[in-house]
Design a protein around this motif. Structure first.
Motif, PDB file in Angstrom:
ATOM      1  N   GLU A  79       2.074  -0.821  -8.477  1.00  0.00           N
ATOM      2  CA  GLU A  79       1.759   0.293  -9.376  1.00  0.00           C
ATOM      3  C   GLU A  79       2.895   0.543 -10.361  1.00  0.00           C
ATOM      4  O   GLU A  79       2.795   1.404 -11.233  1.00  0.00           O
TER       5      GLU A  79
ATOM      6  N   THR B 145       0.804  -1.245   0.000  1.00  0.00           N
ATOM      7  CA  THR B 145       0.000   0.000   0.000  1.00  0.00           C
ATOM      8  C   THR B 145       0.831   1.286   0.000  1.00  0.00           C
ATOM      9  O   THR B 145       0.268   2.365  -0.084  1.00  0.00           O
ATOM     10  N   GLY B 146       2.149   1.187   0.114  1.00  0.00           N
ATOM     11  CA  GLY B 146       2.991   2.379   0.325  1.00  0.00           C
ATOM     12  C   GLY B 146       3.363   2.485   1.795  1.00  0.00           C
ATOM     13  O   GLY B 146       4.463   2.894   2.137  1.00  0.00           O
TER      14      GLY B 146
ATOM     15  N   LYS C 109       5.662  11.202  -4.681  1.00  0.00           N
ATOM     16  CA  LYS C 109       4.807  10.338  -3.868  1.00  0.00           C
ATOM     17  C   LYS C 109       5.413   8.931  -3.762  1.00  0.00           C
ATOM     18  O   LYS C 109       6.157   8.502  -4.656  1.00  0.00           O
ATOM     19  N   VAL C 110       5.078   8.253  -2.694  1.00  0.00           N
ATOM     20  CA  VAL C 110       5.508   6.861  -2.501  1.00  0.00           C
ATOM     21  C   VAL C 110       4.389   5.957  -3.020  1.00  0.00           C
ATOM     22  O   VAL C 110       3.212   6.236  -2.790  1.00  0.00           O
ATOM     23  N   HIS C 111       4.764   4.906  -3.724  1.00  0.00           N
ATOM     24  CA  HIS C 111       3.753   4.019  -4.314  1.00  0.00           C
ATOM     25  C   HIS C 111       4.004   2.564  -3.927  1.00  0.00           C
ATOM     26  O   HIS C 111       5.146   2.163  -3.720  1.00  0.00           O
ATOM     27  N   PRO C 112       2.930   1.756  -3.886  1.00  0.00           N
ATOM     28  CA  PRO C 112       3.137   0.309  -3.725  1.00  0.00           C
ATOM     29  C   PRO C 112       3.784  -0.250  -4.984  1.00  0.00           C
ATOM     30  O   PRO C 112       3.653   0.344  -6.063  1.00  0.00           O
TER      31      PRO C 112
END
Lengths: 245, 181
Positions: free
Chosen positions: B140, B91-92, B134-137
């Protein structure tokens, strides 16, 4: 006597839910009849104490081949309703995943974790990831009330606090504003701040939030993670057992 | 009799805290059982720097900078089965808390206004990986075959997942092993 009782039972209208015959009273929805019979239909925005809302669509069932929200659909004689099917549960999982990516739901640092119905539904539906791309929306946190925290990051727009404030507390503190993806929980005060309303920590609106959007301050982690409502029992067991959760 | 070919596993931590690796080590003496079936490629345990051809890649942490993407793509290219392990990869997670704050404001807070800082300077050495806004899982960025949620996933979940996978079964977690916190 026994024969009279059996006769009156047979006269009660009934419908079929996953092959089981459920009797219902006039005016009951499919959800009402199922809850009364102890049959679980997954749901988030529905609560038996409040008027049905029909917005989360998690309680979608198939009635005579068509998808309907069971919390708003009146039960009718002879209906054939499907509830616990792989197809419906997959659709419910997808809806739950969409709710997760639409807000900012980070369970590891949420005080509601373990007591959260959104999370519990994720567990129940065996959701292993949110699957869709995250929106990471900008949502406002309101800490202005001395005893209640409002964190819109976790709000799922179920309107349970809106209904509880209006119907039980008689206060009208909350409402939903905006449209579509911009829908958000608003607070009925000129400043828009929770601290400027007559909300009390004992209000039903504070208790009824199914997620961690409305939290009582200074009660964090009173029950350790691992000993909470849904840590060992599924939401199905909790809601068809000793209480609605 | 010739020894059966071992399953080759690689692991790494991207934007994570190594907590998932610690949980992996929490399978304790079962590590010996595991070593009878598997061998390790790149992991913090072997100190191998690049991932070679592998059967399984376990990724902890989300994607927060350009280096994370390079490592993740190297894993995807080399691993037959790629697994997102833990809340950050799925999920990040905690690093994604910064997603609601503008990147520049994060750096200012850390390097300019932090307690005890004077004449602060935001590091800009070309060797430092480019941070993302932004931080991503990880799913993605690349295709992921399995997700194992939890912060961290309990050792029992990691063990169940690996033994299912090694036995050729579809991994399935018990209710109490599936957690997001």
């Amino acid at each position: 006597m026994r024969r009279i009782w059996a006769l009156s039972m047979s006269l009660k209208p009934s419908f079929s839910l996953d092959g089981q015959t459920l009797a219902f009273l006039s005016g009951q929805t499919i959800m009402d009849a199922a809850l009364a019979a102890g049959v679980y239909i997954p749901h988030l925005c529905h609560h038996p104490e409040f008027k049905p809302h029909g917005s989360c669509k998690l309680c979608t069932v198939k009635v005579n081949g068509r998808n309907v929200a069971s919390c708003t659909m009146p039960a009718a004689e002879g209906m054939v309703v499907l509830n616990d099917t792989p197809e419906l549960n997959e659709a419910r999982r997808a809806l739950t995943q969409m709710l997760f990516v639409e807000g900012n739901h980070f369970c590891p640092f949420c005080e509601k974790s373990g007591n959260c119905q959104l999370q519990a539904l994720g567990y129940f539906l065996e959701m292993l990831s949110p699957h869709y791309n995250h929106f990471y929306p900008q949502r406002e946190v309101d800490g202005s009330h001395p005893e209640v925290l409002l964190d819109r990051n976790r709000c799922i727009m179920c309107e349970l606090c809106v209904r509880a404030s209006q119907d039980v507390d008689g206060k009208n503190v909350f409402a939903l504003g905006g449209r579509g993806v911009h829908t958000h929980l608003i607070v009925n005060a000129p400043s828009g701040k929770l601290g400027d309303t007559d909300l009390a920590v004992s209000d039903r609106a504070v208790q009824v939030c199914p997620v961690g959007a409305i939290l009582k301050k200074r009660h964090g982690f009173e029950v350790p993670i691992g000993q909470r409502l849904y840590d060992h029992k599924t939401i199905k067991d909790v809601q068809t057992g000793d209480g609605h959760g | 009799m010739a020894e059966a070919k071992k399953v080759r596993i690689a692991t790494c931590s991207l934007a994570g805290c190594f907590g998932c690796h610690m949980s992996f080590l929490d399978i304790d003496e079962k590590l010996f059982d595991l070593l009878a079936w598997v061998e390790f490629d790149r992991t913090p345990l072997t100190d191998i720097k690049h991932c070679g051809p592998c059967d399984v890649g376990l990724i902890e942490g989300g994607v927060c900078n350009a280096e994370n993407v390079h490592v993740l793509k190297e894993f995807r290219k080399n691993c037959k089965v790629l697994v997102a392990v833990g809340a950050c990869a799925v999920t990040g997670g905690i690093p994604a808390m910064r997603n609601s704050v503008e990147l520049r404001a994060c750096f200012d807070e850390v390097y300019h206004y932090g307690v005890g800082l004077k004449n602060g300077m935001i590091p800009n050495d070309p060797e430092l990986p480019l941070p993302f806004d932004k931080v991503h899982p990880i799913y993605e960025v690349v295709k992921v075959d399995y997700c194992l949620p939890g912060c961290p996933p309990p050792a029992s979940a990691i063990w169940q997942f690996l033994t299912d996978l090694l036995a050729g079964r579809e991994p399935k977690l018990a209710y109490e092993s599936l957690h997001y916190d």
